[in-house]
Design a protein around this motif. Sequence first.
Motif, mmCIF file in Angstrom:
data_model
loop_
_atom_site.group_PDB
_atom_site.id
_atom_site.type_symbol
_atom_site.label_atom_id
_atom_site.label_comp_id
_atom_site.label_asym_id
_atom_site.label_seq_id
_atom_site.Cartn_x
_atom_site.Cartn_y
_atom_site.Cartn_z
ATOM 1 N N LEU A 1 44.885 8.983 -52.128
ATOM 2 C CA LEU A 1 44.721 9.664 -50.853
ATOM 3 C C LEU A 1 43.381 10.382 -50.856
ATOM 4 C CD1 LEU A 1 48.322 11.122 -50.460
ATOM 5 C CD2 LEU A 1 47.377 9.071 -49.375
ATOM 6 N N ILE A 2 42.620 10.232 -49.794
ATOM 7 C CA ILE A 2 41.253 10.749 -49.738
ATOM 8 C C ILE A 2 41.229 12.061 -48.956
ATOM 9 C CG2 ILE A 2 38.866 10.192 -49.165
ATOM 10 C CD1 ILE A 2 40.218 8.284 -51.186
ATOM 11 N N PHE A 3 40.616 13.092 -49.555
ATOM 12 C CA PHE A 3 40.485 14.375 -48.882
ATOM 13 C C PHE A 3 39.278 14.349 -47.935
ATOM 14 C CE2 PHE A 3 42.678 15.402 -52.877
ATOM 15 C CZ PHE A 3 43.800 16.031 -52.373
ATOM 16 N N ALA A 4 39.277 15.277 -46.975
ATOM 17 C CA ALA A 4 38.229 15.287 -45.952
ATOM 18 C C ALA A 4 36.838 15.418 -46.569
ATOM 19 C CB ALA A 4 38.483 16.426 -44.963
ATOM 20 N N ASN A 5 36.723 16.236 -47.619
ATOM 21 C CA ASN A 5 35.406 16.439 -48.222
ATOM 22 C C ASN A 5 34.955 15.256 -49.090
ATOM 23 O OD1 ASN A 5 37.106 16.777 -50.382
ATOM 24 N ND2 ASN A 5 36.336 18.775 -50.984
ATOM 25 N N GLU A 6 35.797 14.244 -49.212
ATOM 26 C CA GLU A 6 35.454 13.046 -49.982
ATOM 27 C C GLU A 6 35.092 11.856 -49.098
ATOM 28 O OE1 GLU A 6 38.317 13.428 -53.909
ATOM 29 O OE2 GLU A 6 39.228 12.746 -52.027
ATOM 30 N N MET A 7 35.212 12.021 -47.781
ATOM 31 C CA MET A 7 35.074 10.882 -46.885
ATOM 32 C C MET A 7 33.688 10.242 -46.943
ATOM 33 S SD MET A 7 37.884 10.034 -45.525
ATOM 34 C CE MET A 7 37.303 8.976 -44.199
ATOM 35 N N ALA A 8 32.639 11.049 -47.026
ATOM 36 C CA ALA A 8 31.283 10.487 -47.058
ATOM 37 C C ALA A 8 31.087 9.626 -48.300
ATOM 38 C CB ALA A 8 30.245 11.603 -47.009
ATOM 39 N N GLU A 9 31.559 10.133 -49.437
ATOM 40 C CA GLU A 9 31.437 9.365 -50.680
ATOM 41 C C GLU A 9 32.334 8.129 -50.651
ATOM 42 O OE1 GLU A 9 31.679 10.002 -55.533
ATOM 43 O OE2 GLU A 9 32.038 11.687 -54.164
ATOM 44 N N ALA A 10 33.520 8.262 -50.050
ATOM 45 C CA ALA A 10 34.420 7.116 -49.931
ATOM 46 C C ALA A 10 33.791 6.021 -49.079
ATOM 47 C CB ALA A 10 35.754 7.554 -49.337
ATOM 48 N N GLU A 11 33.159 6.406 -47.991
ATOM 49 C CA GLU A 11 32.498 5.414 -47.133
ATOM 50 C C GLU A 11 31.373 4.701 -47.874
ATOM 51 O OE1 GLU A 11 29.915 5.147 -42.975
ATOM 52 O OE2 GLU A 11 31.273 6.841 -43.319
ATOM 53 N N GLN A 12 30.598 5.456 -48.625
ATOM 54 C CA GLN A 12 29.520 4.848 -49.401
ATOM 55 C C GLN A 12 30.065 3.839 -50.416
ATOM 56 O OE1 GLN A 12 27.108 7.705 -51.494
ATOM 57 N NE2 GLN A 12 25.836 6.155 -52.465
ATOM 58 N N SER A 13 31.160 4.197 -51.067
ATOM 59 C CA SER A 13 31.776 3.311 -52.046
ATOM 60 C C SER A 13 32.322 2.049 -51.380
ATOM 61 C CB SER A 13 32.898 4.047 -52.785
ATOM 62 O OG SER A 13 33.459 3.240 -53.796
ATOM 63 N N LEU A 14 32.925 2.212 -50.227
ATOM 64 C CA LEU A 14 33.462 1.057 -49.500
ATOM 65 C C LEU A 14 32.348 0.116 -49.059
ATOM 66 C CD1 LEU A 14 36.204 2.812 -47.356
ATOM 67 C CD2 LEU A 14 36.598 1.098 -49.139
ATOM 68 N N ARG A 15 31.232 0.674 -48.641
ATOM 69 C CA ARG A 15 30.089 -0.176 -48.256
ATOM 70 C C ARG A 15 29.614 -1.005 -49.450
ATOM 71 N NH1 ARG A 15 27.743 0.894 -43.323
ATOM 72 N NH2 ARG A 15 28.431 2.817 -42.271
ATOM 73 N N ALA A 16 29.600 -0.399 -50.644
ATOM 74 C CA ALA A 16 29.189 -1.116 -51.842
ATOM 75 C C ALA A 16 30.190 -2.216 -52.199
ATOM 76 C CB ALA A 16 29.038 -0.141 -53.010
ATOM 77 N N ILE A 17 31.464 -1.928 -52.026
ATOM 78 C CA ILE A 17 32.514 -2.909 -52.311
ATOM 79 C C ILE A 17 32.395 -4.112 -51.386
ATOM 80 C CG2 ILE A 17 35.014 -3.276 -52.111
ATOM 81 C CD1 ILE A 17 35.327 -0.364 -53.155
ATOM 82 N N ILE A 18 32.211 -3.848 -50.111
ATOM 83 C CA ILE A 18 32.094 -4.926 -49.136
ATOM 84 C C ILE A 18 30.842 -5.756 -49.405
ATOM 85 C CG2 ILE A 18 31.768 -5.442 -46.686
ATOM 86 C CD1 ILE A 18 33.455 -2.889 -46.099
ATOM 87 N N ALA A 19 29.720 -5.081 -49.678
ATOM 88 C CA ALA A 19 28.454 -5.780 -49.895
ATOM 89 C C ALA A 19 28.483 -6.639 -51.147
ATOM 90 C CB ALA A 19 27.318 -4.765 -49.988
ATOM 91 N N ALA A 20 29.298 -6.268 -52.142
ATOM 92 C CA ALA A 20 29.346 -6.998 -53.410
ATOM 93 C C ALA A 20 30.179 -8.274 -53.327
ATOM 94 C CB ALA A 20 29.896 -6.094 -54.507
ATOM 95 N N GLY A 21 30.827 -8.511 -52.195
ATOM 96 C CA GLY A 21 31.620 -9.727 -52.062
ATOM 97 C C GLY A 21 33.017 -9.633 -52.645
ATOM 98 N N VAL A 22 33.522 -8.409 -52.789
ATOM 99 C CA VAL A 22 34.900 -8.226 -53.250
ATOM 100 C C VAL A 22 35.841 -8.889 -52.248
ATOM 101 C CG1 VAL A 22 36.693 -6.487 -53.638
ATOM 102 C CG2 VAL A 22 34.383 -6.124 -54.530
ATOM 103 N N ASP A 23 36.926 -9.469 -52.740
ATOM 104 C CA ASP A 23 37.810 -10.255 -51.878
ATOM 105 C C ASP A 23 38.792 -9.410 -51.075
ATOM 106 O OD1 ASP A 23 37.121 -13.145 -52.516
ATOM 107 O OD2 ASP A 23 37.421 -12.323 -54.515
ATOM 108 N N ALA A 24 39.076 -8.196 -51.517
ATOM 109 C CA ALA A 24 39.959 -7.305 -50.755
ATOM 110 C C ALA A 24 39.978 -5.946 -51.429
ATOM 111 C CB ALA A 24 41.380 -7.854 -50.670
#
Length: 222
Positions: free
Chosen positions: A89-112
């Motif tokens: 579960l992601i806290f509000a103060n973690e959202m910016a870092e979570a978004e950055q991590s998700l962008r890296a995951i998507i860009a790397a070609g992760v399948d899901a």
Amino acid sequence: MTGVATNPIPAHGGSPPPRTPARPELLAPAGDWECAKAAVENGADAIYFGLDRFNARMRAHNFTEADLPRLMEFLHRRGVKGYVTFNTLIFANEMAEAEQSLRAIIAAGVDAAIVQDVGICRLIRQLSPDFPIHASTQMTVTSAAGVEFARELGCNLVVLARECSIKEIEKIQATRQDSTLRVPHSTLPLEVFVHGALCVAYSGQCLTSESLGGRSARENSP
């Protein structure tokens, strides 16, 4: 992953042919390169693994974002898929870092991404209209209505709660396929843990680790 392929009723009438079960996807955990290679060599169709943040197994061995391009290339060359567990579960103060991590995951070609947090499902859909989302077992989906809720969130697959019995899984599948019931028809594939629930609390929620050891779920031991 579990699922059943349905055969259509013949146009000339009569009984439909017997249903042929679809081949399940064999998914194995892998916390490091040695585990990933072992899973691939022993026939896994896919592996799942965590990174160093937003992962319920933070005290276990994990890959890093820097590992993702090489890891995904290794897997895809061998016809194996790779899923990232983004299952805290992601806290509000973690959202910016979570978004950055998700962008890296998507860009790397992760399948899901395997996701617990409803808000993260919605964030992924803002970042990408088609990046696959798997509803984690930690969403505690135990009914056809829960599967439909996951579909409305944009999920492409649901990992059912580990407490579900074979009979309960069959009931969920039958309910989803019955258009006469209130629950809308949903074709999301279902996935289950073959070992069931091993936790003394509700599986995936990690409440015992917190109460006995003073640790949050995201710091659960391997």
